[in-house]
Design an enzyme around this catalytic site. Structure first.
Site, PDB file in Angstrom:
ATOM      1  N   GLY A 185       1.828   2.269   5.332  1.00  0.00           N
ATOM      2  CA  GLY A 185       2.872   1.287   5.618  1.00  0.00           C
ATOM      3  C   GLY A 185       3.716   1.658   6.819  1.00  0.00           C
ATOM      4  O   GLY A 185       4.117   0.796   7.609  1.00  0.00           O
ATOM      5  N   GLY A 229       0.832  -1.205   0.000  1.00  0.00           N
ATOM      6  CA  GLY A 229       0.000   0.000   0.000  1.00  0.00           C
ATOM      7  C   GLY A 229       0.859   1.244   0.000  1.00  0.00           C
ATOM      8  O   GLY A 229       2.019   1.225  -0.427  1.00  0.00           O
ATOM      9  N   GLU A 271       5.784  -3.408   0.938  1.00  0.00           N
ATOM     10  CA  GLU A 271       5.871  -3.023  -0.482  1.00  0.00           C
ATOM     11  C   GLU A 271       5.044  -1.754  -0.634  1.00  0.00           C
ATOM     12  O   GLU A 271       3.819  -1.811  -0.750  1.00  0.00           O
ATOM     13  CB  GLU A 271       5.335  -4.143  -1.385  1.00  0.00           C
ATOM     14  CG  GLU A 271       6.130  -5.430  -1.336  1.00  0.00           C
ATOM     15  CD  GLU A 271       7.506  -5.317  -1.988  1.00  0.00           C
ATOM     16  OE1 GLU A 271       7.805  -4.266  -2.598  1.00  0.00           O
ATOM     17  OE2 GLU A 271       8.286  -6.274  -1.875  1.00  0.00           O
ATOM     18  N   SER A 279       3.086   4.511   1.372  1.00  0.00           N
ATOM     19  CA  SER A 279       4.138   4.690   2.381  1.00  0.00           C
ATOM     20  C   SER A 279       3.558   5.219   3.687  1.00  0.00           C
ATOM     21  O   SER A 279       4.009   4.847   4.779  1.00  0.00           O
ATOM     22  CB  SER A 279       5.208   5.664   1.867  1.00  0.00           C
ATOM     23  OG  SER A 279       5.897   5.117   0.767  1.00  0.00           O
TER      24      SER A 279
END
EC number: 1.2.1.3
Length: 508
Positions: A249, A244, A266, A246
């Site tokens: 994440g 997803g 990722e 940043s």
């Protein structure tokens, strides 16, 4: 109950109905959360309804999955590989229908939808071979009559949280490897692609049932942020793989790290493609076109920044603009369409906001730049001429927007490539070996994927996929990515009668 639209009837062949429970829990389909409608991005009309899971459903699913770990990790790795092989065959049998579903629900063109499912099949094939190669090293011991070696064991449960843009491929990168490594899997698919989550899980569930294995080995939840947060917090899940943005994440990483769990991230990409003065311009133009326009600019590896050597700048740009003006935008299921819609109404609104920001920072729209008036979420693929120091260039606008900038030297181009917070994919077009080896070396690209004379996207499964910096540092799919899904023990065995100590220590 049948589907409202005749063109949706194919979905019954992959186990879907007009109303679907969104939880596969302890081998049964159930859900007691809110009911949502999933829509096709082409016209925002309903495909089907899905009941999401509740927190009670989640807890039941985790309890049964945790119990199933005991059975699954006991099975020899090659036997686990055989189960994954059968999953690949089940997917292969329904390839066309699943690919069409991905296209219908996500919005990518049919060729890309089928290609995405094929990627999961390829991962199954790869994992089957891997199941006989989970090898540890034998390490020379400095002590007489001692043997030192590594042993790799399963973690237990792997949580996989996937995004809308690759609603089943990212699952394949993680789950195929996690399963052969002896882990059970808990999957939370994207809230806007629940039918893909359900259809893929149904095929996996059939394989487990046919082999008299607990269904809880693979547990799936359709739900929103509450379920994702529960996975991140759950100490029963030693590894969480998250795909997803940043921003989200970073929060996932904080939660998982706080409980000393492992995190595989990722996240965002802001990928650059560099074209040198000695490049094959025709090859570069075709590559840029696919890299920037494919999947309506919604791949994490989409080319978003294009750096052109000043000597070939106008020639290449003219060719690229010409291609953009010819591209067919429309229904992703129609033959000849190259660009489908962006995924949601919110995605279309973000595109509009992004274009406004670009213009406010001096960006010049060379082609595109507008939404297309329709019932769907269609936007025009866009090329923007802009200064390389504009702040918007350092951000990821998740759509078909390409920033074009000039450079004079290789050193300048590499510096520009590395100047953004993200570090996923990068590519350079050149015919000089010296340029190639500088680009892939310590003074070159700082990304996890470093290409030469190919697009930034379209990665093969045999290599480790992932990026650096704000992209998260995770690695999935091939190479030695499997090591993230296991725990390593260093074992030393004394088969003699003496007790020599390491480093020559004499203790009494």
């Amino acid at each position: 109950m049948g589907f409202a639209k005749k063109e949706h009837e194919f979905l019954s062949a992959i186990g879907l109905a007009s109303e679907n429970p969104g939880g596969f829990i302890n081998g049964n389909w159930k859900a007691s959360g809110p009911v949502i409608s999933t829509v096709t991005p082409s016209n925002n009309q309903e495909i089907a309804k899905v009941t999401e899971v509740s927190m009670e459903d989640y807890e039941e699913g985790l309890r049964s999955c945790n119990e199933a770990v005991k059975t699954w990790k006991t099975l020899p790795a090659p036997k686990r590989g055989e189960i994954v092989r059968q999953i690949g065959d089940a997917l292969r049998e329904k390839l066309q229908h699943l690919g069409k579903l991905v296209s219908l629900e996500m919005g990518k063109i049919l060729a890309e939808g089928i290609g995405e499912v094929q990627e999961v099949i390829d991962m199954c094939d790869y994992a089957v071979g891997l199941s006989r190669q989970l090898n540890g090293s034998i390490i020379p011991s400095e002590r007489p009559d001692h043997m030192m070696f590594e042993v790799w064991n399963p973690l237990g449960i792997v949580g996989v949280i996937t995004a809308f843009n690759f609603p089943c491929a990212v699952l394949g990168w993680n789950a195929c490897i996690a399963l052969v490594c002896g882990n059970c899997v808990v999957w939370k698919g994207a809230p806007t692609t629940p039918l893909v989550t359900i259809a893929v899980t149904k095929l996996i569930a059939e394989v487990l049932k046919r082999n008299n294995l607990p269904g809880a080995i693979f547990t799936a939840f359709c739900g929103g942020a509450e379920i994702g947060e529960a996975i991140a917090k759950d100490t029963r899940i030693p590894l969480v793989s998250f795909t997803g943005s940043s921003k989200v994440g970073s929060k996932v990483q904080q939660i998982v790290t706080e409980r000393f769990g492992r995190c595989l991230l990722e996240l965002s990409g802001n990928n650059a493609l560099i074209v040198m003065d000695d490049a094959d311009v025709g090859l570069a133009v075709r590559s840029i076109f696919f890299a920037a326009v494919g999947t309506a600019g919604q791949r994490c590896t989409t080319c978003r920044r294009l750096y052109l050597h000043e000597s070939i700048y106008q020639n290449l740009l003219d060719q690229l603009v010409g291609l953009y003006k010819q591209v067919k935008i429309g229904d992703p299921l129609e033959k000849g369409t190259l660009v489908g819609p962006v995924h949601t109404k919110a995605s279309r609104e973000n595109f509009e906001k992004g274009i406004s920001t670009i213009k406010s920072q001096g960006g010049k729209i060379l082609t595109g730049g507008s939404v297309i008036e329709s019932d769907g979420n269609f936007v025009q693929p866009t090329i923007v001429e802009i200064a390389s120091n504009a702040s918007v260039v350092k951000e990821e606008l998740f759509g078909p927007v390409l920033y074009v900038m000039k450079f004079k030297t290789l050193e300048e181009a590499i510096e520009l490539n590395n100047s953004v917070p993200q570090g996923l994919s990068s590519s350079i077009f050149t015919s000089k070996p010296s340029t190639i080896f500088k680009w892939i070396g310590p003074h070159g690209s700082d990304c996890g994927i470093v290409n030469v004379n190919i697009p930034t996207n379209g990665a093969e499964i045999g290599g480790a996929f992932g990026g650096e910096k704000a992209t998260g540092g995770g690695r999935e799919a091939g190479s030695d990515s499997w090591k993230q899904y296991m725990r390593r023990s260093t074992c030393t065995i004394n088969y003699g009668t003496e007790l020599p100590l390491a480093q020559g220590i004499n203790f009494g």
